[in-house]
Design a protein around this motif. Sequence first.
Motif, short mmCIF file in Angstrom:
data_model
loop_
_atom_site.label_atom_id
_atom_site.label_comp_id
_atom_site.label_asym_id
_atom_site.label_seq_id
_atom_site.Cartn_x
_atom_site.Cartn_y
_atom_site.Cartn_z
N TYR A 37 0.86 -1.17 0.00
CA TYR A 37 0.00 0.00 0.00
C TYR A 37 0.90 1.23 0.00
O TYR A 37 2.07 1.14 0.36
N GLN A 39 0.76 5.67 0.86
CA GLN A 39 0.01 6.84 1.31
C GLN A 39 0.78 8.09 0.94
O GLN A 39 1.91 8.29 1.43
N LYS A 43 -3.41 12.30 1.39
CA LYS A 43 -4.30 11.35 0.71
C LYS A 43 -4.50 10.10 1.54
O LYS A 43 -3.73 9.81 2.46
N GLN A 44 -5.53 9.37 1.18
CA GLN A 44 -5.78 8.11 1.88
C GLN A 44 -4.82 7.03 1.41
O GLN A 44 -4.30 7.07 0.29
N ARG A 45 -4.62 6.08 2.27
CA ARG A 45 -3.78 4.94 1.92
C ARG A 45 -4.49 4.14 0.84
O ARG A 45 -5.69 3.91 0.90
N GLU A 46 -3.72 3.70 -0.16
CA GLU A 46 -4.31 2.95 -1.27
C GLU A 46 -3.51 1.70 -1.56
O GLU A 46 -2.29 1.66 -1.36
N LEU A 47 -4.21 0.70 -2.06
CA LEU A 47 -3.55 -0.53 -2.47
C LEU A 47 -2.81 -0.30 -3.77
O LEU A 47 -3.37 0.21 -4.74
N ALA A 60 -3.05 -1.64 -8.87
CA ALA A 60 -3.81 -0.42 -9.09
C ALA A 60 -3.63 0.00 -10.55
O ALA A 60 -2.55 -0.20 -11.13
N SER A 62 -3.12 2.75 -11.77
CA SER A 62 -2.09 3.77 -11.94
C SER A 62 -0.68 3.20 -12.03
O SER A 62 0.24 3.89 -12.47
#
Length: 115
Positions: A37, A39, A43-47, A60, A62
Motif C-alpha cells: 500500500y 500513502q 491522501k488516503q492509503r491505497e492498495l 492499481a 495507476s
Amino acid sequence: QVQLVESGGGLVQAGGSLRLSCAVSGSMFNINAMGWYRQAPGKQRELVAAISTGGPTTYANSVKGRFTISRDNAKNAGYLQMNSLKLEDTGVYYCTAVRDYQTYWGQGTQVTVSS
C-alpha cells in the motif's frame, strides 16, 4: 505473530526505478497474501499491488505495466519492483501480509520521486 520490515525506499528522479523489499519474520507458511500500500501526503492509503499464495497478482490501474510484485517464500520476503517512476508515486509504502484472516503491516518506507 508476523513482523514485516520494509527497505529500499529513497529519493529517485522521475523515470527511474526502485525495488522495495519486505522481510517477513518467521515462516511464510500460511501467509495467504502479501501486498503493498502507499500513502501520499494528504491522501488516503491505497492498495498498490497484491499477490496471493497461488501467484495471482492485482495492481492499481495507476501502476499497471510499471510495477511488479513478487514473493520469495524461501527467503521469507516480498518485493515491489517499481519502474518508470512518476512524481505521483511519491509516498510512504507499506508492506502487508495476511495470515489466518489477520492483516499485518510494516512500518513503511518513504519513496520520493523528484522532477
